[in-house]
Structures are given as C-alpha cells and as structure tokens.
Design an enzyme around this catalytic site. Sequence first.
Site, PDB file in Angstrom:
ATOM      1  N   SER A   1     -46.257  19.665  -8.298  1.00 59.38           N
ATOM      2  CA  SER A   1     -47.283  20.686  -8.528  1.00 59.38           C
ATOM      3  C   SER A   1     -48.173  20.854  -7.288  1.00 59.38           C
ATOM      4  O   SER A   1     -47.639  21.078  -6.205  1.00 59.38           O
ATOM      5  CB  SER A   1     -48.081  20.335  -9.784  1.00 59.38           C
ATOM      6  OG  SER A   1     -48.842  21.433 -10.195  1.00 59.38           O
TER       7      SER A   1
ATOM      8  N   ASP B   1     -41.505  28.649 -13.920  1.00 56.61           N
ATOM      9  CA  ASP B   1     -42.422  27.507 -13.833  1.00 56.61           C
ATOM     10  C   ASP B   1     -43.568  27.710 -14.826  1.00 56.61           C
ATOM     11  O   ASP B   1     -44.316  28.689 -14.741  1.00 56.61           O
ATOM     12  CB  ASP B   1     -42.946  27.401 -12.404  1.00 56.61           C
ATOM     13  CG  ASP B   1     -43.841  26.195 -12.213  1.00 56.61           C
ATOM     14  OD1 ASP B   1     -43.436  25.265 -11.517  1.00 56.61           O
ATOM     15  OD2 ASP B   1     -44.962  26.181 -12.774  1.00 56.61           O
TER      16      ASP B   1
ATOM     17  N   HIS C   1     -42.195  22.379 -15.676  1.00 55.07           N
ATOM     18  CA  HIS C   1     -43.072  22.147 -14.524  1.00 55.07           C
ATOM     19  C   HIS C   1     -43.031  20.665 -14.192  1.00 55.07           C
ATOM     20  O   HIS C   1     -43.407  19.855 -15.023  1.00 55.07           O
ATOM     21  CB  HIS C   1     -44.498  22.589 -14.875  1.00 55.07           C
ATOM     22  CG  HIS C   1     -45.463  22.491 -13.727  1.00 55.07           C
ATOM     23  ND1 HIS C   1     -45.335  23.258 -12.592  1.00 55.07           N
ATOM     24  CD2 HIS C   1     -46.578  21.747 -13.549  1.00 55.07           C
ATOM     25  CE1 HIS C   1     -46.342  22.985 -11.769  1.00 55.07           C
ATOM     26  NE2 HIS C   1     -47.101  22.066 -12.320  1.00 55.07           N
TER      27      HIS C   1
END
Length: 394
Positions: free
Chosen positions: A174, A270, A337
């Site tokens: 991330s 995502d 994610h």
Amino acid sequence: MECPRMGQWLSLLLCLLLLLKAEGVAVPTTFVQSAVAKGAVCLDGSPPAYHFHKGFGAGINNWIVHFEGGAWCNNVTTCLARRDTRLGSSKKMSQTLSFSGFFSNGQKFNPDFYNWNRIKVRYCDGSSFTGDVEAVDPKTNLHFRGGRIFVAVVEDLLANGMKNAQNAILSGCSAGGLTSILQCDRFRSLIPAAAKVKCLSDAGYFINLKDVSGAAHIEQLYSQVVETHGSAKNLPASCTSRLRPGLCFFPQNVAGQIKTPISFVNAAYDSYQVKNILAPGVADPHGTWRDCKLDIKKCSSNQLTVMQGFRTEFLKAISVVENSPSKGMFVDGCYSHCQTGMQETWMRSDSPVLANTTIAKAVGDWFYERRSFSQIDCSYPCNPTCHNRVFDDN
Ligand SMILES: *[C@@H]1O[C@H](CO)[C@@H](O)[C@H](O)[C@H]1NC(C)=O
Ligand SMILES: *[C@@H]1O[C@H](CO)[C@@H](O)[C@H](O)[C@H]1NC(C)=O
C-alpha cells in the site's frame, strides 16, 4: 485452510493450532535509536521502529526490507490526527507483529524466502517515507521526516549485517508499496554493488484518476502530501525535472524510469483505490457506492461498468512499465489490496492464481530469474481463485 465447525472439538483444536502456525510468527519491535540523532523520527518525534526476524542457513546473507502502509496525511490537521496513533508514534505501536506469507519462516509456506532476514519497517511518517522538513513547529511538534527514516533504517540494517548482503529486496504494501517504487533506485544505491537488489511493490500502484464526481481528488491529495512533507527532493529526479512534484508521487510518472529491477503485485480492482480514489466519501455524499465498496458482489451493473473503466485506466497507467525480464507484473482481476503478506493470498491450496501461478511462485521465479513473469488477468469476475475482499460496515 478452513476449520470444521464447533461439532468436533478435538479436530477443531488441532486445526486452530495448525492455522496459528500458518498464520505466522510473532516478531518483537526494535526501536531504531541511531536514527534519532539524524532527525529521522516519527511524526511525534519518537524513534522509528521495525520488526526483524533473522535469516538462517543458506539465507543468512539475504534480506527483505518491507515498508508498512497506512495511507497518508496531507496537512497539519490530518497529520495531527495521526501523530499520537500507531501511524505517527512508535510509542503507540503494538509490541509484536505477525510474519506470514512472504514473511513466513516456514519453508512450505514460503519456499523461496523463508530463511532470509525479514524486516517489516513500521509506518509512522504519513508520507510513504519521502518527507524531509527541518523545521518543527513547537505548537504541533510535528516532524515531517519520512525520507530520513528510510535512509536511517537502511543504514541501521547495513550496520547490522546487511552490508554483506548477497540478495536484497525492497518491498512494501500500500503506501509502503509506493515507497518501494519511489525509493527503489535509492535503495539500490545504498546497498553494496556486489549484491543482487530488486524491488517489489504490493498494492502500491496508485493511479491518477478523477473520482466518480469528476474531481481530481487523489491528485490534490498527493500534491498536499508532497507540499506538507517537503517530499520533492526525495522523489525521483527523472520525474521532478519534467513534472511538478505532486505528480511525481504517482507511479505512472516514475515507473518507466526506474533502473533497478522491480515487480508489481496489484489487483486490477484494488479495493483501497476503489474506496479512496475512484469513489471516496467526499465524491459520494449520498452513499450510493457504500455497499459496492464493501463487497464487489453488491455493485450494481452501472457501478460494475465504472469498475471496469477503473481497470482500463489502471492497465493504461501501468503500461509505462516496459516489457523486460527484469520487470515483473502480477495483476490479478480481483477486488483486493496487499496480497503478499497473508498466507491465504501468497501461497495456499486455494490462493489466487494467474496463468496457473501463485503470487509466491511468480515472485520467486522473477527474483531468481528462473523465468520472467508479467501477466494481466482477465476482467472480473472471470478468475474463480480470487479472494475478493468483503469489508465490515464502517
Ligand atoms: C486537510 O485535509 C483534509 C482531507 O483532505 C481536509 O478535509 C481538510 O479541510 C484539510 N484541512 C486544512 C486546514 O486544509
Ligand atoms: C497448473 O499447475 C499444476 C501444478 O503446478 C499442474 O499440475 C497443472 O497441470 C497446471 N495446469 C495447467 C492448465 O497448466
């Protein structure tokens, strides 16, 4: 792995024990005291921290340095709001962190990297480890020093054995996956030249896209992050010489110029990007997207069309990564994610596969150059192996 329901106590207990083992090892915190004298500190001025699980056997000189994620803070108000949380202060972080998937020390869970030195660096600066502002306002005591943390942590690890590295991977998930893109060539330059060094970005390829209301939400947010944290000088010069600094926070504007081998693991849908870039709360005042963002199965057909449009834009943005064996790509058609740090998505009997390959195999093959791996999945819902995320209402 799934456990039986309550009925059979003994098998349930055994199964939970196995599951715990598969869920990884708890690794204690190390505070990087040497960073403080360099002014490389968290938002609140506390020392940065990492969790270090030592390599062994043949992996003793191999290193994974992974940067944790947790979005960004874009101005004094939002940075103050995180200053006294685990994302702004090492005083507030958990004592241990669980290592599994890519970080597992079990050979059967992580065959290519289980015996490497594995380090997870905690995120406490709010700028994807790019910031560097000397001044500290005594009224807020906010330190914008993420870029200094990046260098200080790498220097600390070099002093603790990484100077003898044979192999090293800069990774992150991330906002940390963005770090592994933006800081990839810097990482390479800090490691002795004899080592083989590559970068791996998990869910770090954030795209510049107008939100569903037509506003340039993420572009504005990134400009404010870069401005607030003084990040410009730590962004790749190959980009900042052409574009304004805020735009150089976007992988699509830097990825084509990265010289170090790099691989991208990213879901084409995502879930963080759908929730925060495509349909952020401010762009959806009536909450029309709420259910769809929590569970892709709940999207209306119109929303799915918008999601397919997002995938098209994502593929366009990542197309700047040239097709070369040194560049890897695992873009699955999932709503997800961060997929490397969890056993269930990294490598398990029911893990996502793309071209019949798990993420663990694709990353291992790419790192060890057994074969190149650059694959883009078909569009949702074509891949039955996806672990599509379902979020709790919040
Ligand atoms: C800071 O950023 C937040 C989130 O983008 C925004 O809502 C807020 O208005 C900003 N505050 C200031 C003082 O600019
Ligand atoms: C997929 O991989 C498995 C195990 O690696 C193999 O047995 C199987 O034949 C492969 N399937 C296809 C369609 O290539």
